[in-house]
Design a protein around this motif. Structure first.
Motif, short mmCIF file in Angstrom:
data_model
loop_
_atom_site.label_atom_id
_atom_site.label_comp_id
_atom_site.label_asym_id
_atom_site.label_seq_id
_atom_site.Cartn_x
_atom_site.Cartn_y
_atom_site.Cartn_z
N THR A 155 8.20 9.35 1.03
CA THR A 155 8.00 10.75 0.62
C THR A 155 8.06 11.62 1.89
O THR A 155 9.11 12.18 2.20
CB THR A 155 6.67 10.92 -0.14
OG1 THR A 155 5.58 10.50 0.68
CG2 THR A 155 6.69 10.12 -1.42
N GLN A 214 -2.13 2.57 9.95
CA GLN A 214 -0.84 2.65 9.24
C GLN A 214 0.18 3.48 10.02
O GLN A 214 1.38 3.24 9.93
CB GLN A 214 -1.03 3.26 7.84
CG GLN A 214 -1.75 2.37 6.84
CD GLN A 214 -3.25 2.61 6.84
OE1 GLN A 214 -3.84 2.99 7.85
NE2 GLN A 214 -3.89 2.38 5.70
N ASN A 258 -5.39 12.36 0.43
CA ASN A 258 -4.49 11.50 1.22
C ASN A 258 -5.38 10.77 2.22
O ASN A 258 -6.60 10.97 2.27
CB ASN A 258 -3.41 12.34 1.90
CG ASN A 258 -2.30 11.48 2.51
OD1 ASN A 258 -1.77 10.58 1.86
ND2 ASN A 258 -1.96 11.71 3.76
N LYS A 259 -4.76 9.94 3.01
CA LYS A 259 -5.49 9.09 3.98
C LYS A 259 -6.54 9.87 4.77
O LYS A 259 -6.28 10.99 5.20
CB LYS A 259 -4.46 8.45 4.92
CG LYS A 259 -5.00 7.57 6.02
CD LYS A 259 -5.90 6.48 5.52
CE LYS A 259 -5.26 5.60 4.46
NZ LYS A 259 -6.24 4.75 3.73
N ASP A 317 -2.06 10.74 -2.25
CA ASP A 317 -2.50 9.69 -3.18
C ASP A 317 -2.85 10.26 -4.54
O ASP A 317 -2.77 9.56 -5.56
CB ASP A 317 -3.69 8.94 -2.60
CG ASP A 317 -3.19 8.00 -1.51
OD1 ASP A 317 -3.05 8.46 -0.36
OD2 ASP A 317 -2.90 6.84 -1.83
N ARG A 372 0.86 -1.19 0.00
CA ARG A 372 0.00 0.00 0.00
C ARG A 372 0.89 1.23 0.00
O ARG A 372 2.10 1.13 0.15
CB ARG A 372 -1.02 0.00 1.15
CG ARG A 372 -0.67 -0.65 2.44
CD ARG A 372 0.36 0.05 3.32
NE ARG A 372 0.11 1.47 3.45
CZ ARG A 372 1.03 2.38 3.60
NH1 ARG A 372 2.32 2.05 3.68
NH2 ARG A 372 0.75 3.66 3.70
N GLY A 373 0.22 2.40 -0.13
CA GLY A 373 0.97 3.63 -0.33
C GLY A 373 1.05 3.86 -1.83
O GLY A 373 1.38 2.93 -2.60
N ALA A 374 0.74 5.08 -2.26
CA ALA A 374 0.53 5.34 -3.68
C ALA A 374 1.70 4.88 -4.59
O ALA A 374 1.47 4.12 -5.54
CB ALA A 374 0.21 6.82 -3.88
N ARG A 402 -7.73 -0.66 -6.66
CA ARG A 402 -8.00 0.47 -5.77
C ARG A 402 -8.15 1.73 -6.63
O ARG A 402 -7.39 1.91 -7.58
CB ARG A 402 -6.87 0.68 -4.73
CG ARG A 402 -6.76 -0.46 -3.72
CD ARG A 402 -5.79 -0.10 -2.60
NE ARG A 402 -6.39 0.77 -1.60
CZ ARG A 402 -5.71 1.33 -0.61
NH1 ARG A 402 -4.41 1.16 -0.51
NH2 ARG A 402 -6.32 2.09 0.28
O1 MRU Z 1 -4.62 3.16 2.25
P1 MRU Z 1 -3.14 3.38 2.14
O2 MRU Z 1 -2.39 2.83 3.30
O3 MRU Z 1 -2.61 2.92 0.81
O4 MRU Z 1 -2.98 4.96 2.18
C1 MRU Z 1 -1.70 5.49 2.03
C2 MRU Z 1 -1.63 6.96 2.16
O5 MRU Z 1 -2.63 7.64 2.31
C3 MRU Z 1 -0.28 7.58 1.98
O6 MRU Z 1 -0.15 8.74 2.75
C4 MRU Z 1 -0.07 7.95 0.50
O7 MRU Z 1 -0.35 6.84 -0.32
C5 MRU Z 1 1.29 8.44 0.22
S1 MRU Z 1 2.50 7.18 0.30
C6 MRU Z 1 3.99 7.83 -0.09
#
Ligand code: MRU
Length: 345
Positions: free
Chosen positions: A170, A197, A248-249, A238, A46-48, A89
């Motif tokens: 990041t 997370q 973002n989250k 994201d 996970r994470g963009a 996703r």
């Molecule tokens: O649902 P997730 O855990 O994939 O969400 C991740 C985030 O919101 C991160 O902050 C974002 O993807 C940036 S990762 C460098």
């Protein structure tokens, strides 16, 4: 670099299964297309940026599985795989950005080349997407580290670390680099309900790196700001629209509002692969909805009544006017972002 969230190991796609952290560190091999889709869907990876890199390698897994017998056949296999992985996703644009790059390479090779060349070219592109992400992370760290001063408290939300990218992260790359430069600072990590997370991943990564981190419940952010313990916020992204509105989250928007109320600068750290210039503003960003179960039965225990109504968007959009700067691989961009983002694209 502390960990490799996703890597291509002699023809095998290997990820860290992040659903097991922090109590178990386990690498798993994703040998089928279905397992790649599932790993992205349930947040094993996970994470963009990490999702994008995983999907690029996932295209190789999917094509291999389909056993094409000619180049045009292989192009169809890429298209089918790309379309399938794109359903895993919806919010992180890096997924679609990486899949598009893979599709373009396949289309460019369509007609004449041999199947062997086709494979090598496709594999080279996925590896380049991965290496490119590592370089972008390093540059984000270099550009952002100057924002952290000795004695600062930095608040972050969710996980935008090495686990969320192919490189050093990041938002956390900024902190890793500041630490390398010998700066003295501490970090407050929001635990980040419902999937934690921040608690499970960010606290773990920062501790591994020897950075002074304090875990807080999401609802403690206002209090630590009021106590004067936070001098800046740095979060990941994201998807960033052309005007700087940033998905973002879930919970990031409330942190941005709190930061503004307390006069704390709020920064977003992200590579340009997270910028979606096709969207004029954040209104068009598709927001993933997650299952009620993740809220009512988090980590093995029921914490809400049976059949209660639940609303669980996985992301929110922070309007550009709350953002002091966007830390990219090209530098720290300042408002108005419609101009600064376009100028460095
Ligand atoms: O649902 P997730 O855990 O994939 O969400 C991740 C985030 O919101 C991160 O902050 C974002 O993807 C940036 S990762 C460098």
């Amino acid at each position: 670099m502390p960990v490799e969230a996703v890597r291509w190991a002699e023809g095998e796609l290997v990820i860290i299964d992040q659903t097991l952290l922090p109590t178990e560190y386990r690498e798993i091999r994703l040998a089928t297309l279905e397992s790649v889709w599932e790993a992205i869907r349930v947040l094993r990876v996970r994470g963009a940026p990490a999702i994008g890199v995983c999907a690029a390698f996932g295209v190789l897994v999917g094509v291999r599985e389909k056993r094409p017998t000619s180049a045009p056949d292989a192009v169809r296999a890429v298209e089918e795989t790309v379309n399938y992985l794109a359903t895993s996703r919806p919010t992180a644009v890096n997924l679609f950005w990486a899949l598009e790059r893979m599709k373009k390479v396949a289309e460019g090779l369509a007609a004449d080349g041999s199947l062997k060349d086709f494979w090598h070219r496709l594999e080279a592109e996925a590896i380049e997407i991965c290496e490119d992400d590592k370089r972008r992370c390093r540059a984000i760290g270099d550009h952002g580290a100057g924002l952290i001063q000795d004695g600062n408290g930095v608040l972050t939300h969710c996980n935008a670390g090495a686990l969320a990218t192919a490189g050093s992260g990041t938002a956390l790359a900024v902190m890793f680099r500041a630490k390398e430069l010998g700066k003295q600072f501490c970090v407050f990590a929001d635990e980040t309900r419902p999937l934690l997370q921040g608690a499970r991943l960010t606290a773990w990564e920062l501790m591994q790196a020897g950075i002074d981190v304090t875990l807080i419940c999401d609802n403690t952010a206002a209090q630590v700001m009021r106590e004067g313990k936070v001098q800046l916020v740095v979060v990941g992204a994201d998807r960033i629209a052309a005007n700087g509105d940033t998905a973002n989250k879930i919970g990031t928007y409330s942190v941005a509002v709190l930061a503004k109320a307390h006069g704390v600068p709020f920064y977003v750290a992200a590579p340009y692969s997270t910028v979606d210039a096709t969207l004029p503003d954040g209104a068009g960003i598709p927001i993933e909805r997650r299952s009620a179960h993740e809220v009512t039965h988090g980590f093995g225990r029921q914490t809400a009544p049976d059949n209660v109504n639940v609303y669980s968007p996985a992301f929110d959009v922070t309007p550009a006017e709350f953002i002091a700067g966007i830390i990219t691989e090209k530098g720290v961009l300042r408002p108005p972002f419609a101009k600064s983002l376009a100028a460095h694209a």
